[in-house]
Design a protein around this motif. Structure first.
Motif: not given
Length: 362
Positions: A119-125, A128-139, A278-286
Motif C-alpha cells: 500500500h502506497a503512502t499509508g501506515y497500516k501493515t 501480508n501487507v507492506s507500506t511504501y512511500s517517498a519523501r516528497f518533502y525533500e523535493g 512485510s516492511a515499511m519503506t520511506w525513501d527519498g532523493i538519496g
C-alpha cells in the motif's frame, strides 16, 4: 497517499482489464501482479508514474509475470471490490496506490492471507501487507528554494489535495526553504479536496493567481495548474509526480518525479523468490525514489546551482529539510538549533510551521 477520479462502473473497467476469469487459469504459471489506480494512467502525474513502474516490471521479468491494472478506482468500497476481484482472479501481489486505499487494503488482505499487498503512502501493515512511500518533502524543499528566488510578487500559491500529513509536510518544507532565501515571501493555500480533477485544479490555480501568486506549487495530479499558469503568461510552476515536460517551454521550471520502478521490481522479485516480508519503506532523493526534473533556463544559473546543491546535500544525508531552529505556527518551539525532525513527527504532521497563514482544515 492518493488520487481520485470518480468512475462509473469500476467493475466494468476491471472486467476490461482482467479479461474475465479465464485470466487466472491461462496464466497460472506466471506471477500475477495487480495495480489499483485512483486516476487514469494518462493523468500525466501520479498514476502515470505508477503505471511506468508497472511497465518496468513487465520489461524486467518478461514472460515470468503477468500484470493487470484498474484505473479510476474511487477510494472506499469500490476499491475493496476491485482488490477482492483481483485476488479472486489469481493475483499473487497487489499494489494499491492511494492513501485512501489503506483500510480497504487491510480488509481485503485479511480475506486473502496468501496474497501479498503493498500500500502506497499509508501506515497500516499486516503479515501480508507492506507500506511504501517517498519523501516528497525533500523535493518540496528544492522547489521552495527556487520559488522563493523566482517570485516577484512575493506570493507563492500552493494547491493542496487533502489535509493529510503528506501534504502538510510538503507545504511546510516548501515554505521553510522559500523563506530562507526570501524573508518577504508569503504562501497562499487553496485546498482542492481531490487528487485528480483537472477542472478543480485549474480553478484553484486561477484563484491563487488572482490573489497575486506568480509561482504555483501543487500536490494534485494533473497538468491543469500548469496550463492555467501558461494562460496567465507571467506565472511559473512545477511538474508534480512526473516531469510534465510538455510545459518545459512554458511555465514549468522543474519537477518532482516519483520513481517507483526499482521498488516495484524489487518487491515483485521478492514474491517470485519467496523472500517477500512485510516492511515499511520511506525513501527519498538519496535512494532515487524522489527525482528532481531538469531545471530550465528560466531559472538564473546561480539559483539553479543553489537548488542542485541543496538536492545533493539532502541526497547525501548532510542536510535534513526539517532542521531547527523551527517553531510551530502558534509560536511554540518545535526544533532547537541544529535539531532535525524525527520520522514519527513527520509521519503524523498536523501543524504548520511559523509564518504560514490560515488554518489546516479539519
Amino acid at each position: 497517499m492518493k488520487r481520485r477520479q470518480i468512475m462509473t462502473g469500476a467493475a466494468t473497467a476491471l472486467a476490461l482489464v482482467l479479461s474475465g476469469g479465464a485470466w487466472a487459469e491461462s496464466h497460472s504459471d506466471k506471477t500475477k501482479v495487480g495495480f489499483v489506480y485512483v486516476g487514469p494512467v494518462g493523468d500525466g502525474g501520479w498514476t502515470y508514474e505508477h503505471n511506468q513502474g508497472r511497465l518496468a516490471v513487465e520489461k524486467e521479468f518478461g514472460d515470468a509475470v503477468e500484470t493487470v491494472f484498474v484505473e479510476n478506482v474511487p477510494e472506499g468500497a469500490d476499491a475493496e471490490r476491485v482488490m477482492t476481484q483481483m485476488a479472486l482472479e489469481g493475483a499473487d501481489l497487489i499494489f494499491t496506490t492511494s492513501f485512501g486505499y489503506m483500510d480497504p487494503t487491510i480488509n481485503v488482505a485479511k480475506k486473502f492471507p496468501k496474497v501479498k499487498f503493498e500500500h502506497a503512502t499509508g501506515y497500516k501493515t499486516a503479515p501480508n501487507v507492506s507500506t511504501y512511500s517517498a519523501r516528497f518533502y525533500e523535493g518540496r524543499a528544492v522547489q521552495g528554494t527556487i520559488a522563493g528566488h523566482m517570485t516577484e510578487s512575493n506570493v507563492v500559491g500552493y494547491i493542496g489535495s487533502f489535509p493529510i500529513p503528506e501534504v502538510i509536510r510538503g507545504i511546510n518544507a516548501a515554505y521553510i526553504h522559500a523563506k530562507k532565501v526570501n524573508p518577504d515571501v508569503t504562501f497562499k493555500i487553496v485546498w482542492a479536496y481531490t487528487w485528480f480533477d483537472p477542472a478543480k485544479e485549474a480553478d484553484a490555480a486561477k484563484v491563487l493567481i488572482e490573489q497575486g501568486a506568480d509561482v504555483i506549487l501543487q500536490h494534485t495530479d494533473s497538468t491543469a495548474p500548469l496550463a492555467a499558469a501558461a494562460a496567465a503568461g507571467n506565472v511559473i510552476g512545477f511538474g508534480q509526480a512526473s516531469d510534465m515536460a510538455e510545459f518545459a517551454d512554458g511555465p514549468r521550471v522543474s519537477s518532482i518525479i516519483d520513481n517507483w520502478a526499482p521498488y516495484y521490481i524489487q518487491r515483485t522479485k521478492a514474491v517470485i523468490d519467496g523472500t517477500w516480508e512485510s516492511a515499511m519503506t520511506w525513501d527519498g532523493i538519496g535512494p532515487g525514489m524522489v527525482g528532481i526534473g531538469e531545471i530550465t533556463d528560466k531559472v538564473p544559473a546561480e539559483v539553479k546551482a543553489e537548488a542542485l546543491a541543496l538536492k545533493d546535500s539532502i541526497a547525501s544525508g548532510d542536510y535534513h529539510p526539517f532542521t531547527g531552529p523551527l517553531k510551530k505556527q502558534d509560536g511554540s518551539d518545535w526544533l532547537a538549533e541544529g535539531e532535525t525532525a524525527d520520522d514519527g513527527t513527520l509521519a503524523g504532521m498536523n501543524f504548520y510551521v511559523e509564518g504560514i497563514e490560515g488554518d489546516i482544515p479539519q
